[in-house]
Write an enzyme that holds these catalytic residues in place. Structure first.
Site, PDB file in Angstrom:
ATOM      1  N   GLY A  40      56.195  40.026  17.271  1.00  0.00           N
ATOM      2  CA  GLY A  40      54.886  40.084  17.866  1.00  0.00           C
ATOM      3  C   GLY A  40      53.779  39.746  16.755  1.00  0.00           C
ATOM      4  O   GLY A  40      52.921  39.867  16.724  1.00  0.00           O
ATOM      5  N   ARG A  89      49.731  36.500  16.926  1.00  0.00           N
ATOM      6  CA  ARG A  89      48.404  36.982  17.373  1.00  0.00           C
ATOM      7  C   ARG A  89      48.242  37.722  17.616  1.00  0.00           C
ATOM      8  O   ARG A  89      48.957  38.852  16.772  1.00  0.00           O
ATOM      9  CB  ARG A  89      48.549  36.213  18.954  1.00  0.00           C
ATOM     10  CG  ARG A  89      48.691  34.876  19.233  1.00  0.00           C
ATOM     11  CD  ARG A  89      48.218  33.888  20.510  1.00  0.00           C
ATOM     12  NE  ARG A  89      49.888  34.372  21.464  1.00  0.00           N
ATOM     13  CZ  ARG A  89      49.551  35.557  22.418  1.00  0.00           C
ATOM     14  NH1 ARG A  89      48.363  36.306  22.624  1.00  0.00           N
ATOM     15  NH2 ARG A  89      50.511  36.065  23.369  1.00  0.00           N
ATOM     16  N   TYR A 144      52.607  49.536  32.537  1.00  0.00           N
ATOM     17  CA  TYR A 144      52.242  49.501  31.022  1.00  0.00           C
ATOM     18  C   TYR A 144      52.363  51.365  30.310  1.00  0.00           C
ATOM     19  O   TYR A 144      52.373  51.615  29.340  1.00  0.00           O
ATOM     20  CB  TYR A 144      50.935  49.209  30.800  1.00  0.00           C
ATOM     21  CG  TYR A 144      50.660  48.538  29.210  1.00  0.00           C
ATOM     22  CD1 TYR A 144      51.034  47.680  28.700  1.00  0.00           C
ATOM     23  CD2 TYR A 144      49.188  49.799  28.696  1.00  0.00           C
ATOM     24  CE1 TYR A 144      50.720  47.294  27.086  1.00  0.00           C
ATOM     25  CE2 TYR A 144      48.849  49.246  27.203  1.00  0.00           C
ATOM     26  CZ  TYR A 144      49.457  48.345  26.924  1.00  0.00           C
ATOM     27  OH  TYR A 144      49.255  47.779  25.521  1.00  0.00           O
TER      28      TYR A 144
HETATM   29  P1  NAP Z   1      47.809  39.932  21.915  1.00  0.00           P
HETATM   30  O1  NAP Z   1      46.809  39.482  20.685  1.00  0.00           O
HETATM   31  O2  NAP Z   1      48.422  39.234  23.293  1.00  0.00           O
HETATM   32  O3  NAP Z   1      49.589  38.970  21.122  1.00  0.00           O
HETATM   33  C1  NAP Z   1      50.884  40.127  21.570  1.00  0.00           C
HETATM   34  C2  NAP Z   1      52.483  39.462  20.548  1.00  0.00           C
HETATM   35  O4  NAP Z   1      53.631  39.464  21.035  1.00  0.00           O
HETATM   36  C3  NAP Z   1      52.288  37.776  20.680  1.00  0.00           C
HETATM   37  O5  NAP Z   1      52.902  37.792  19.548  1.00  0.00           O
HETATM   38  C4  NAP Z   1      53.158  37.293  21.529  1.00  0.00           C
HETATM   39  O6  NAP Z   1      54.275  36.255  20.860  1.00  0.00           O
HETATM   40  C5  NAP Z   1      54.088  38.315  21.622  1.00  0.00           C
HETATM   41  N1  NAP Z   1      54.630  38.553  23.003  1.00  0.00           N
HETATM   42  C6  NAP Z   1      54.527  38.272  24.228  1.00  0.00           C
HETATM   43  N2  NAP Z   1      55.304  38.477  25.348  1.00  0.00           N
HETATM   44  C7  NAP Z   1      56.481  38.766  23.885  1.00  0.00           C
HETATM   45  C8  NAP Z   1      57.577  38.954  24.946  1.00  0.00           C
HETATM   46  N3  NAP Z   1      58.462  38.730  25.473  1.00  0.00           N
HETATM   47  N4  NAP Z   1      58.426  38.723  24.163  1.00  0.00           N
HETATM   48  C9  NAP Z   1      58.772  39.448  21.767  1.00  0.00           C
HETATM   49  N5  NAP Z   1      57.602  38.554  22.118  1.00  0.00           N
HETATM   50  C10 NAP Z   1      55.883  38.995  22.964  1.00  0.00           C
HETATM   51  O7  NAP Z   1      48.243  41.497  22.135  1.00  0.00           O
HETATM   52  P2  NAP Z   1      47.767  42.492  21.597  1.00  0.00           P
HETATM   53  O8  NAP Z   1      46.331  43.073  21.826  1.00  0.00           O
HETATM   54  O9  NAP Z   1      47.657  42.001  19.521  1.00  0.00           O
HETATM   55  O10 NAP Z   1      49.076  43.805  21.036  1.00  0.00           O
HETATM   56  C11 NAP Z   1      49.868  43.994  19.854  1.00  0.00           C
HETATM   57  C12 NAP Z   1      49.821  45.832  21.142  1.00  0.00           C
HETATM   58  O11 NAP Z   1      48.852  46.231  20.554  1.00  0.00           O
HETATM   59  C13 NAP Z   1      51.025  45.273  22.018  1.00  0.00           C
HETATM   60  O12 NAP Z   1      52.353  46.291  22.125  1.00  0.00           O
HETATM   61  C14 NAP Z   1      49.971  46.118  22.993  1.00  0.00           C
HETATM   62  O13 NAP Z   1      51.030  46.843  23.813  1.00  0.00           O
HETATM   63  C15 NAP Z   1      49.424  47.282  21.974  1.00  0.00           C
HETATM   64  N6  NAP Z   1      48.137  47.538  22.898  1.00  0.00           N
HETATM   65  C16 NAP Z   1      46.670  46.659  22.503  1.00  0.00           C
HETATM   66  C17 NAP Z   1      45.779  46.590  22.343  1.00  0.00           C
HETATM   67  C18 NAP Z   1      44.576  45.732  22.606  1.00  0.00           C
HETATM   68  O14 NAP Z   1      43.097  46.429  22.997  1.00  0.00           O
HETATM   69  N7  NAP Z   1      44.934  44.385  22.076  1.00  0.00           N
HETATM   70  C19 NAP Z   1      45.752  48.152  23.346  1.00  0.00           C
HETATM   71  C20 NAP Z   1      46.307  49.215  22.893  1.00  0.00           C
HETATM   72  C21 NAP Z   1      47.555  48.665  22.611  1.00  0.00           C
HETATM   73  P3  NAP Z   1      53.655  34.705  21.787  1.00  0.00           P
HETATM   74  O15 NAP Z   1      52.487  34.285  20.901  1.00  0.00           O
HETATM   75  O16 NAP Z   1      54.809  33.830  21.650  1.00  0.00           O
HETATM   76  O17 NAP Z   1      53.047  34.954  23.034  1.00  0.00           O
END
Ligand code: NAP
Length: 244
Positions: free
Chosen positions: A10, A13, A152
């Site tokens: 991932g 983004r 989640y």
């Molecule tokens: P994000 O901006 O939505 O980016 C998600 C990433 O995961 C993208 O690169 C996306 O690829 C990829 N992805 C989505 N579905 C997928 C699939 N089925 N198979 C493989 N890759 C997939 O998310 P983020 O906020 O950076 O989150 C990153 C991590 O941090 C996640 O594990 C999330 O649960 C965790 N997290 C985030 C937050 C927050 O506040 N943002 C808080 C706690 C934990 P595409 O671009 O191709 O869609």
């Protein structure tokens, strides 16, 4: 140039993109994944801007064949990452009584079952080399259990428990396994939240701001470093004090 390969799921983004950029800027060759060809091109673009080694690769963690294809490509290229960051994630929020089986299954597959498969593959070479760093991205939601996130929160709690077991099993081989649990980080993932909820949550963050993807990347970089070689089996929270 460092010869240790870093794998970041991932990386097109959000937090993953910042992790990819940070490791690349420090001279590590990085393999970053995206679900689409377009995302792969974005990753290749970042790496070329930074004159970094590595490449983007398509991976859909909800699709077992796509995971197998990743393994085939890495085997073909004889690439064995020593630092693995399981970052990719999705949300399929819904109140429990309305949550569909598909919303449950997809979140468990992408955040937990796929990590089981990936780490089985990656840890074999780490065990052989007696060296490796595994960092799994969890969430504050695992600790506090956000409403509407039963799927989640369960997946992330499972990931943390899984990581602790793995940390014990792999410690004798000099492999550390840790989780990083972010709070509210400014990425696409929280853009879908309604503004009132986001404001309510932000107002409760003692440091008075949402986190940036770079805040999280810095912690992951530290956990992968020599300076962190005595840290394993931990979940490190990064949330501006929201949860303590
Ligand atoms: P994000 O901006 O939505 O980016 C998600 C990433 O995961 C993208 O690169 C996306 O690829 C990829 N992805 C989505 N579905 C997928 C699939 N089925 N198979 C493989 N890759 C997939 O998310 P983020 O906020 O950076 O989150 C990153 C991590 O941090 C996640 O594990 C999330 O649960 C965790 N997290 C985030 C937050 C927050 O506040 N943002 C808080 C706690 C934990 P595409 O671009 O191709 O869609």
């Amino acid at each position: 140039m460092n010869s240790q390969y870093v794998f970041v799921s991932g990386a097109s983004r959000g937090i993953g993109q910042s992790i990819l950029k940070l490791f690349s800027s420090k001279g590590f060759p990085v393999i970053g994944t995206a679900t689409s060809e377009e995302g792969v091109n974005v990753i290749d673009g970042f790496l070329s801007e930074l004159s970094g080694e590595g490449f983007g690769i398509q991976l859909d963690l909800s699709d077992k064949q796509s995971i197998e294809n990743l393994f085939d490509t890495l085997k073909e290229k004889d690439i064995n990452p020593e630092i693995v960051v399981n970052n990719a994630g999705i949300t399929r929020d819904n109140i429990f009584l309305r949550m569909k089986d598909t919303e449950w299954d997809e979140v468990i597959q992408v955040h937990l079952s796929s990590v089981f498969s990936l780490l089985k593959f990656f840890s074999k070479k780490m065990v052989k080399n007696k060296s490796g760093r595994i960092i799994n991205i969890s969430s504050t939601s695992a600790a506090i259990g956000n409403k509407g996130q039963a799927n989640y929160a369960a997946a992330k709690s499972g990931l943390e428990a899984f990581s602790r077991s793995l940390a014990r099993e792999l410690a004798p081989r000099n492999i550390t396994v840790n989780c990083v649990a972010p709070g509210f980080i400014e990425t696409d993932m929280i853009k879908g939240m309604d503004e009132d909820t986001l404001k309510f949550m932000s107002d409760q963050i003692p440091l008075g701001r949402l986190g940036s993807p770079e805040d999280v990347a810095d912690l992951i970089y530290f956990l992968s470093s020599e300076e962190a070689n005595y840290i394993t089996g931990q979940t490190i929270h990064i949330n501006g004090g929201l949860y303590m």
